[in-house]
Design a protein around this motif. Structure first.
Motif, PDB file in Angstrom:
ATOM      1  N   GLY A 138       0.806  -1.208   0.000  1.00  0.00           N
ATOM      2  CA  GLY A 138       0.000   0.000   0.000  1.00  0.00           C
ATOM      3  C   GLY A 138       0.841   1.260   0.000  1.00  0.00           C
ATOM      4  O   GLY A 138       0.502   2.249  -0.665  1.00  0.00           O
ATOM      5  N   VAL A 139       1.951   1.244   0.738  1.00  0.00           N
ATOM      6  CA  VAL A 139       2.853   2.396   0.783  1.00  0.00           C
ATOM      7  C   VAL A 139       3.358   2.729  -0.618  1.00  0.00           C
ATOM      8  O   VAL A 139       3.354   3.889  -1.043  1.00  0.00           O
ATOM      9  CB  VAL A 139       4.043   2.114   1.725  1.00  0.00           C
ATOM     10  N   VAL A 140       3.786   1.716  -1.331  1.00  0.00           N
ATOM     11  CA  VAL A 140       4.322   1.928  -2.674  1.00  0.00           C
ATOM     12  C   VAL A 140       3.242   2.452  -3.615  1.00  0.00           C
ATOM     13  O   VAL A 140       3.447   3.432  -4.349  1.00  0.00           O
ATOM     14  CB  VAL A 140       4.923   0.623  -3.224  1.00  0.00           C
ATOM     15  N   LYS A 141       2.083   1.818  -3.618  1.00  0.00           N
ATOM     16  CA  LYS A 141       1.001   2.236  -4.519  1.00  0.00           C
ATOM     17  C   LYS A 141       0.569   3.666  -4.231  1.00  0.00           C
ATOM     18  O   LYS A 141       0.438   4.488  -5.150  1.00  0.00           O
ATOM     19  CB  LYS A 141      -0.196   1.285  -4.376  1.00  0.00           C
ATOM     20  N   ILE A 142       0.330   3.959  -2.964  1.00  0.00           N
ATOM     21  CA  ILE A 142      -0.130   5.295  -2.593  1.00  0.00           C
ATOM     22  C   ILE A 142       0.906   6.346  -2.967  1.00  0.00           C
ATOM     23  O   ILE A 142       0.577   7.398  -3.536  1.00  0.00           O
ATOM     24  CB  ILE A 142      -0.435   5.349  -1.079  1.00  0.00           C
ATOM     25  N   SER A 143       2.167   6.062  -2.652  1.00  0.00           N
ATOM     26  CA  SER A 143       3.231   7.022  -2.945  1.00  0.00           C
ATOM     27  C   SER A 143       3.310   7.328  -4.434  1.00  0.00           C
ATOM     28  O   SER A 143       3.329   8.495  -4.848  1.00  0.00           O
ATOM     29  CB  SER A 143       4.578   6.493  -2.447  1.00  0.00           C
ATOM     30  N   LEU A 144       3.343   6.285  -5.239  1.00  0.00           N
ATOM     31  CA  LEU A 144       3.519   6.474  -6.679  1.00  0.00           C
ATOM     32  C   LEU A 144       2.304   7.149  -7.312  1.00  0.00           C
ATOM     33  O   LEU A 144       2.453   7.995  -8.204  1.00  0.00           O
ATOM     34  CB  LEU A 144       3.800   5.138  -7.349  1.00  0.00           C
ATOM     35  N   ILE A 145       1.112   6.796  -6.860  1.00  0.00           N
ATOM     36  CA  ILE A 145      -0.102   7.405  -7.433  1.00  0.00           C
ATOM     37  C   ILE A 145      -0.159   8.892  -7.125  1.00  0.00           C
ATOM     38  O   ILE A 145      -0.401   9.729  -8.015  1.00  0.00           O
ATOM     39  CB  ILE A 145      -1.365   6.693  -6.904  1.00  0.00           C
ATOM     40  N   ILE A 146       0.057   9.255  -5.863  1.00  0.00           N
ATOM     41  CA  ILE A 146      -0.007  10.664  -5.476  1.00  0.00           C
ATOM     42  C   ILE A 146       1.113  11.450  -6.136  1.00  0.00           C
ATOM     43  O   ILE A 146       0.902  12.554  -6.664  1.00  0.00           O
ATOM     44  CB  ILE A 146       0.058  10.807  -3.944  1.00  0.00           C
ATOM     45  N   GLU A 147       2.321  10.892  -6.136  1.00  0.00           N
ATOM     46  CA  GLU A 147       3.445  11.599  -6.753  1.00  0.00           C
ATOM     47  C   GLU A 147       3.222  11.789  -8.246  1.00  0.00           C
ATOM     48  O   GLU A 147       3.537  12.862  -8.796  1.00  0.00           O
ATOM     49  CB  GLU A 147       4.739  10.819  -6.498  1.00  0.00           C
ATOM     50  N   ALA A 148       2.673  10.787  -8.903  1.00  0.00           N
ATOM     51  CA  ALA A 148       2.426  10.907 -10.339  1.00  0.00           C
ATOM     52  C   ALA A 148       1.374  11.967 -10.637  1.00  0.00           C
ATOM     53  O   ALA A 148       1.538  12.775 -11.566  1.00  0.00           O
ATOM     54  CB  ALA A 148       1.984   9.553 -10.903  1.00  0.00           C
ATOM     55  N   ALA A 149       0.304  11.983  -9.846  1.00  0.00           N
ATOM     56  CA  ALA A 149      -0.767  12.959 -10.066  1.00  0.00           C
ATOM     57  C   ALA A 149      -0.256  14.386  -9.871  1.00  0.00           C
ATOM     58  O   ALA A 149      -0.522  15.277 -10.695  1.00  0.00           O
ATOM     59  CB  ALA A 149      -1.930  12.676  -9.111  1.00  0.00           C
ATOM     60  N   VAL A 150       0.484  14.613  -8.798  1.00  0.00           N
ATOM     61  CA  VAL A 150       1.015  15.952  -8.535  1.00  0.00           C
ATOM     62  C   VAL A 150       2.058  16.332  -9.578  1.00  0.00           C
ATOM     63  O   VAL A 150       2.120  17.489 -10.022  1.00  0.00           O
ATOM     64  CB  VAL A 150       1.617  16.021  -7.110  1.00  0.00           C
ATOM     65  N   ALA A 151       2.867  15.369 -10.005  1.00  0.00           N
ATOM     66  CA  ALA A 151       3.881  15.642 -11.026  1.00  0.00           C
ATOM     67  C   ALA A 151       3.234  16.096 -12.334  1.00  0.00           C
ATOM     68  O   ALA A 151       3.741  17.014 -13.002  1.00  0.00           O
ATOM     69  CB  ALA A 151       4.739  14.404 -11.262  1.00  0.00           C
ATOM     70  N   VAL A 152       2.125  15.472 -12.698  1.00  0.00           N
ATOM     71  CA  VAL A 152       1.422  15.865 -13.929  1.00  0.00           C
ATOM     72  C   VAL A 152       0.918  17.300 -13.827  1.00  0.00           C
ATOM     73  O   VAL A 152       1.081  18.109 -14.755  1.00  0.00           O
ATOM     74  CB  VAL A 152       0.260  14.898 -14.217  1.00  0.00           C
ATOM     75  N   SER A 179       9.570  15.453  -3.779  1.00  0.00           N
ATOM     76  CA  SER A 179      10.057  16.210  -2.624  1.00  0.00           C
ATOM     77  C   SER A 179       8.917  16.648  -1.713  1.00  0.00           C
ATOM     78  O   SER A 179       9.050  16.623  -0.484  1.00  0.00           O
ATOM     79  CB  SER A 179      10.845  17.431  -3.106  1.00  0.00           C
ATOM     80  N   SER A 180       7.779  17.010  -2.298  1.00  0.00           N
ATOM     81  CA  SER A 180       6.656  17.480  -1.475  1.00  0.00           C
ATOM     82  C   SER A 180       5.926  16.326  -0.797  1.00  0.00           C
ATOM     83  O   SER A 180       5.641  16.393   0.407  1.00  0.00           O
ATOM     84  CB  SER A 180       5.678  18.292  -2.333  1.00  0.00           C
ATOM     85  N   PHE A 181       5.630  15.241  -1.517  1.00  0.00           N
ATOM     86  CA  PHE A 181       4.906  14.137  -0.887  1.00  0.00           C
ATOM     87  C   PHE A 181       5.721  13.509   0.238  1.00  0.00           C
ATOM     88  O   PHE A 181       5.178  13.077   1.250  1.00  0.00           O
ATOM     89  CB  PHE A 181       4.554  13.060  -1.918  1.00  0.00           C
ATOM     90  N   ASN A 182       7.039  13.464   0.055  1.00  0.00           N
ATOM     91  CA  ASN A 182       7.905  12.914   1.091  1.00  0.00           C
ATOM     92  C   ASN A 182       8.294  13.941   2.141  1.00  0.00           C
ATOM     93  O   ASN A 182       9.150  13.670   2.991  1.00  0.00           O
ATOM     94  CB  ASN A 182       9.153  12.302   0.462  1.00  0.00           C
ATOM     95  N   ASN A 183       7.665  15.119   2.072  1.00  0.00           N
ATOM     96  CA  ASN A 183       7.900  16.174   3.065  1.00  0.00           C
ATOM     97  C   ASN A 183       9.377  16.548   3.157  1.00  0.00           C
ATOM     98  O   ASN A 183       9.900  16.810   4.249  1.00  0.00           O
ATOM     99  CB  ASN A 183       7.385  15.749   4.446  1.00  0.00           C
ATOM    100  N   ALA A 184      10.068  16.564   2.011  1.00  0.00           N
ATOM    101  CA  ALA A 184      11.506  16.811   2.008  1.00  0.00           C
ATOM    102  C   ALA A 184      11.848  18.294   1.919  1.00  0.00           C
ATOM    103  O   ALA A 184      12.746  18.771   2.599  1.00  0.00           O
ATOM    104  CB  ALA A 184      12.167  16.050   0.862  1.00  0.00           C
ATOM    105  N   GLY A 185      11.164  19.045   1.060  1.00  0.00           N
ATOM    106  CA  GLY A 185      11.424  20.476   0.978  1.00  0.00           C
ATOM    107  C   GLY A 185      12.577  20.885   0.095  1.00  0.00           C
ATOM    108  O   GLY A 185      12.928  22.060   0.036  1.00  0.00           O
ATOM    109  N   PHE A 186      13.211  19.931  -0.607  1.00  0.00           N
ATOM    110  CA  PHE A 186      14.244  20.293  -1.578  1.00  0.00           C
ATOM    111  C   PHE A 186      13.585  20.926  -2.800  1.00  0.00           C
ATOM    112  O   PHE A 186      12.564  20.435  -3.287  1.00  0.00           O
ATOM    113  CB  PHE A 186      15.028  19.056  -2.018  1.00  0.00           C
ATOM    114  N   ALA A 187      14.167  22.005  -3.303  1.00  0.00           N
ATOM    115  CA  ALA A 187      13.634  22.684  -4.478  1.00  0.00           C
ATOM    116  C   ALA A 187      14.751  22.923  -5.481  1.00  0.00           C
ATOM    117  O   ALA A 187      15.925  23.019  -5.116  1.00  0.00           O
ATOM    118  CB  ALA A 187      12.983  24.005  -4.099  1.00  0.00           C
ATOM    119  N   LEU A 188      14.380  23.034  -6.746  1.00  0.00           N
ATOM    120  CA  LEU A 188      15.340  23.265  -7.811  1.00  0.00           C
ATOM    121  C   LEU A 188      15.403  24.723  -8.217  1.00  0.00           C
ATOM    122  O   LEU A 188      15.758  25.053  -9.353  1.00  0.00           O
ATOM    123  CB  LEU A 188      14.998  22.395  -9.031  1.00  0.00           C
ATOM    124  N   PHE A 189      15.052  25.602  -7.292  1.00  0.00           N
ATOM    125  CA  PHE A 189      15.144  27.044  -7.516  1.00  0.00           C
ATOM    126  C   PHE A 189      15.963  27.656  -6.382  1.00  0.00           C
ATOM    127  O   PHE A 189      15.799  27.279  -5.224  1.00  0.00           O
ATOM    128  CB  PHE A 189      13.762  27.687  -7.564  1.00  0.00           C
TER     129      PHE A 189
END
Length: 455
Positions: A138-152, A179-189
């Motif tokens: 479930g962790v993998v599925k949820i992570s990838l689905i949310i990250e993919a949706a936000v990435a799009v 970076s956002s879903f994992n609460n990391a806060g790294f940015a490319l700006f």
């Protein structure tokens, strides 16, 4: 019948067997060292020279511990290869090292050994061993689905809203989504997200990913099944959902009100921009670490309120840090029960066990002790103000990543302190303490009761 010599190797192996918390701590440390080595490669840094050991170690620790504090500019210092390494470390750190290892085990042998289940349960804060396999998948599925949706969503905005080339837009979308879903806060700006402070098409998807990641995987999985039937929610889910809403509203109102007329933060924006930036910054205290305003220019009262929010953090068994909403809620309900004179602590129609009381109190006291000790040490070695040092220490311990801009200027010893804070904060005070324990101490007797005078 076995001879003593036959039994002795088994006993020795049992003594040498690591506690699951020790396995998790060792796995995190090993991954950080691997990330450090990769970031020290010549092709990881822009320019002819390689990154220094401290720069690579700090960045790798921040990525694996999904914090976001940096001593160099992520956008300009690291090459695309270096940024890919950082992204991979964030993803592995967000999944959890042992969870990630369990996923590999599932893919290879289609099952989990008992030892793997115990290790994954120790990291995922799973209640029982029977649900670990479902939780890992479930962790993998949820992570990838949310990250993919936000990435799009982010890719579309960068592509059509800011005219970024397709490849660059995709990379920006994927990186900031993970970076956002994992609460990391790294940015490319170089200014993090300040250039997009008033853009809801950038800020709101990032906020949504941060909030979902901060809820915790067990909560997300239960909401997916019983979203419209709250009566089936567990106590954990109810506390996390209610606490998240309350803290987000409180943080948004608090930050927006105090910074409304600050000419260096929200002052120049229109009212819609102020509300968006205030909400965005409140969400970041859930342990994400992006900033759309200059944190170093915020009022001291704002920093103090954010200290409290960062220390609380978000939900357990997710990508966020802090002492967790549930821990804070348990302390609140204990306080409420004492004020009312109740014999037991009752929450949502259920009674909390004494063990939960002790665990919550222990976590908070350990967290406060670690933060105060680190802050005092930083005060001894620098001339920086207390509010800035305390903010930095809590940000590191809570794996938040927000900074007043002092991290890069700290002496090496100060940066080592922040590295330790990030490591301890990611593992959790209880997990870290138990990882250091050699054995469990069981008592075969109880002493007579006596009460000291309290208050």
């Amino acid at each position: 019948m076995h001879s003593p010599a036959t039994r002795e190797p088994g006993r020795a192996a049992k003594r040498r067997r690591l506690h699951p918390a020790q396995v998790v701590a060792s796995a995190f440390a090993f991954t950080i060292l691997v990330g450090t080595a990769l970031l020290m490669l010549p092709n990881a840094r822009v320019g002819p020279d390689s990154a220094t050991f401290m720069e690579a170690l700090f960045t790798a620790t921040s990525a694996v511990c999904v914090t976001g504090l940096t001593v160099v500019d992520t956008a300009t210092y690291w090459t695309p290869f270096g940024q890919i390494v950082i992204l991979a470390l964030i993803q592995v750190g967000g999944f959890g090292i042992m969870t990630f290892a369990s996923v590999i085990g599932l893919a290879v042998v289609r099952k989990l050994s008992l030892r793997s289940r115990i290790n994954a349960a120790a990291e995922a804060k799973s209640v029982g061993l029977e649900d670990v396999k479902g939780l890992v998948v479930g962790v993998v599925k949820i992570s990838l689905i949310i990250e993919a949706a936000v990435a799009v969503l982010l890719t579309i905005r960068f592509l059509f809203g800011y005219g970024e080339p397709f490849g660059r837009a995709v990379w920006l979308g994927v990186f900031h989504s993970v970076s956002s879903f994992n609460n990391a806060g790294f940015a490319l700006f170089s200014d993090n997200m300040i250039s997009y402070a008033t853009d809801p098409w950038i800020c709101l998807p990032i906020c949504a990913a941060i909030i979902l990641g901060g809820l915790g995987f067990p909560v997300i999985m239960q909401l997916r099944k019983h979203l419209r039937t709250p009566l089936k929610w567990t106590m954990n889910t109810r506390i996390v959902v209610a606490g998240t809403i309350v803290l987000l509203v409180f943080g948004s109102v608090y930050i927006t009100a105090l910074e409304w007329n600050n000419p260096n933060t929200l002052g120049p924006m229109d009212w819609q921009g102020k509300l968006l930036a205030g909400f965005f910054q409140s969400v970041q205290t859930r342990t994400a670490g992006f900033n759309s305003i200059d944190i170093g220019q915020m009022d001291s009262a704002s920093l103090l309120g954010m200290d409290v929010l960062m220390l609380i953090g978000a939900g357990p068994a997710g990508t966020a840090g802090g002492i967790k909403i549930t821990t804070f809620a348990v302390l609140f309900f204990i306080l409420w029960a004492e004020v009312r004179g109740d014999v037991a602590v009752n929450v949502f129609g259920k009674r909390l066990s004494r063990a939960v009381h002790r665990q919550a109190i222990t976590i908070v006291l350990l967290a406060v002790a670690v933060v105060i000790t680190a802050t005092a040490a930083l005060m001894v070695m620098t001339d920086i103000s207390l509010d800035a040092l305390l903010f930095e220490a809590i940000s590191a311990f809570g794996t938040v990543g927000l900074s007043t801009g002092i991290t890069a200027g700290l002496p090496p010893a100060g940066q080592v302190i922040l590295i330790l804070l990030m490591f301890i904060g990611r593992l959790g005070p209880i997990t870290f303490a138990s990882a250091l324990a050699l054995r469990e101490r069981r008592s075969t007797y109880e002493l007579p009761k006596e009460r000291p005078i309290i208050g």
